[in-house]
Design a protein around this motif. Structure first.
Motif, PDB file in Angstrom:
ATOM      1  N   GLY A 129       0.857  -1.161   0.041  1.00  0.00           N
ATOM      2  CA  GLY A 129       0.019  -0.123  -0.018  1.00  0.00           C
ATOM      3  C   GLY A 129       0.834   1.285  -0.065  1.00  0.00           C
ATOM      4  O   GLY A 129       0.145   2.170  -0.007  1.00  0.00           O
ATOM      5  N   GLN A 130       2.023   1.219   0.149  1.00  0.00           N
ATOM      6  CA  GLN A 130       2.915   2.346  -0.047  1.00  0.00           C
ATOM      7  C   GLN A 130       3.368   2.828  -1.397  1.00  0.00           C
ATOM      8  O   GLN A 130       3.921   3.657  -1.574  1.00  0.00           O
ATOM      9  CB  GLN A 130       4.061   2.123   1.001  1.00  0.00           C
ATOM     10  N   ASP A 131       3.320   2.034  -2.293  1.00  0.00           N
ATOM     11  CA  ASP A 131       3.536   2.287  -3.845  1.00  0.00           C
ATOM     12  C   ASP A 131       2.673   3.318  -4.204  1.00  0.00           C
ATOM     13  O   ASP A 131       1.699   3.862  -3.644  1.00  0.00           O
ATOM     14  CB  ASP A 131       3.628   0.928  -4.523  1.00  0.00           C
ATOM     15  N   LEU A 132       2.839   3.542  -5.656  1.00  0.00           N
ATOM     16  CA  LEU A 132       1.976   4.553  -6.271  1.00  0.00           C
ATOM     17  C   LEU A 132       0.324   4.203  -6.412  1.00  0.00           C
ATOM     18  O   LEU A 132      -0.374   4.950  -6.100  1.00  0.00           O
ATOM     19  CB  LEU A 132       2.420   4.932  -7.657  1.00  0.00           C
ATOM     20  N   ALA A 133       0.330   2.936  -6.604  1.00  0.00           N
ATOM     21  CA  ALA A 133      -0.953   2.383  -6.706  1.00  0.00           C
ATOM     22  C   ALA A 133      -1.793   2.695  -5.131  1.00  0.00           C
ATOM     23  O   ALA A 133      -3.005   3.259  -5.273  1.00  0.00           O
ATOM     24  CB  ALA A 133      -1.112   0.852  -7.161  1.00  0.00           C
TER      25      ALA A 133
END
Length: 450
Positions: A127-131
């Motif tokens: 959940g920390q990526d761009l998505a």
């Protein structure tokens, strides 16, 4: 595919294509850091080299690439990019990229938050990526579905501020919105200021107005197989084939918003109301560039099955041209007139007529005769009419639901007025007589001047 447009100076969205970690689905502001990072000459040169490499690698129109690179090299030689502020550098680069390419999806922004999310390794926290970054924003924005209302005459209104898409989540939000719209006599979908977003959201939305399996659009990418998008078969809310549809657009409608508007126009699903759109059709990918930039590179283009083309550079032209400010009223009035022409039940027709009178007065303000305005003030039973600098006001002293005077807005030239905040009542002013026109009553109640 993702559709998203972000302007160099403000908030917007861009058309994004391809399954990259830098895909964006949400409306994102260009970051103006309180204390902007100071760029060194080495960092500036690295940014420029990365921009050039990205365009050489993936730009959808390779014949334009030499001119774009030449423009950047010329600007560098002229020391145009010798600035320390990253936001200023992003603005200069965006200006040159767009002028050289005439591509509305050509831009770079300084956005450390999105850059950080885009560079999270695959093994990083979930959940920390761009998505994940975009999904969190989409949930806060109710997936872009920001306003649903029942307008007068049971015309259902939906405001879509951005075309977000989260798999297994956004569809449910659209299902609820489509069930709401389905109950209307006509539908208005507001895309004014909608900068774009996800093509999955456009596909889901437009499927409700198309027959299952209809080819909606084809995305072409250099070196890849074409990707076709078709109207979905399974729609929990059902379809609205033939439902009177009006779509509001303006210059702020871009990319995915234009894609839906273009579908409505090309497939003749409804009428577009407002002003011409931005003209941003290409698909693009985002490339993170240190120390905090996000570069948009067009990597594909859409082709519509009806026009065999798209709206890049030209935008989408409405059938009913009006200002952005009056677009909703114009669409609402047009819907009611066309519903009236369909010979509805008399009671339903009376509802349309009542609402249409107020809309027409807003679109075409009227001025009652001066004699009417001068003769109106006085007491009529329990009602008191007064004249102020901004027109006539009416009060009902002592009434618990009418504690303060209400403004009277002229509806016709012969002395009919709307009462501010009381849609069920219209006031007619005749010599020494006040007419109370209550909605649903065929004749007025008459009150003589005291």
């Amino acid at each position: 595919m993702r559709l998203k447009l972000i302007s160099a100076a403000a908030m917007a969205l861009v058309l994004v294509g391809g399954p990259t970690a830098a895909e964006a689905q949400v409306r994102t502001p260009v970051t103006e850091a309180k204390v902007a990072q100071v760029l060194s000459p080495v960092q500036r040169d690295a940014v420029l080299s990365a921009v050039k490499a990205a365009y050489q690698k993936a730009y959808v129109f390779p014949e334009k690439t030499p001119a774009i690179l030449a423009r950047l090299d010329k600007a560098k030689a002229a020391r145009r990019y010798n600035v320390e502020n990253p936001n200023e550098l992003a603005g200069l680069l965006t200006s040159d990229l767009r002028e050289a390419s005439q591509d509305h999806h050509a831009f770079i922004e300084y956005n450390p938050q999105r850059y950080a999310a885009a560079t999270v390794p695959a093994s990083g926290p979930p959940g920390q990526d761009l998505a994940g970054f975009d999904a969190a924003a989409a949930r806060r924005d109710n997936h872009g579905l920001t306003d649903m209302r029942i307008l007068a005459g049971n015309v259902r209104y939906l405001r879509i501020a951005g075309f977000h898409w989260i798999s297994d989540e956004t569809g449910q939000a659209y299902d609820e919105a489509m069930r709401f719209l389905k109950g209307g006599d006509a539908v208005i979908i507001d895309l004014r200021g909608n900068g774009g977003g996800s093509s999955e959201a456009v596909q889901y939305l437009v499927s409700h107005f198309l027959k299952p399996g209809t080819l909606e659009i084809t995305f072409l990418h250099a070196g890849r197989e074409p990707v076709q998008t078709r109207a979905l078969d399974n729609l929990p809310a059902g379809r609205m084939l033939g439902k009177p549809l009006y779509v509001l657009i303006d210059q702020g409608s871009a990319s995915a918003a234009e894609s839906f508007a273009y579908d409505v126009q090309q497939f003749k699903l409804g009428k577009l109301v407002g002003s011409g759109t931005a003209g941003a059709a290409n698909n693009n990918d985002f490339v993170p560039i240190a120390p905090g930039f996000m570069l948009s590179v067009s990597t594909g283009r859409p082709v519509h099955p009806v026009s065999k083309s798209n709206w890049e550079g030209t935008g989408v032209t409405p059938e009913i041209a009006t200002s952005s400010e009056q677009a909703q009223d114009a669409a609402h009035a047009r819907a009611l007139r066309e519903l009236l022409a369909a010979n509805p039940d008399p009671s339903v027709g009376a509802d349309y007529t009542w609402a249409l009178l107020a809309l027409e007065a807003r679109l075409h303000p009227v001025t009652p005769p001066e004699a009417t305005l001068q003769a109106a003030p006085g007491t009529y039973g329990k009602y008191v009419v007064t004249a102020e600098k901004d027109g006539l006001w009416i009060a009902r002293p002592g009434h618990p639901l009418w504690p303060a005077p209400r403004h009277l807005t002229p509806l016709t030239n012969d002395g009919l007025f709307a009462v501010d905040g009381v849609d069920m009542l219209r006031i007619g002013l005749k010599p020494n007589t006040l007419e109370l026109w209550w909605k649903g009553e065929a004749t007025p109640r008459l009150l003589k001047r005291d």
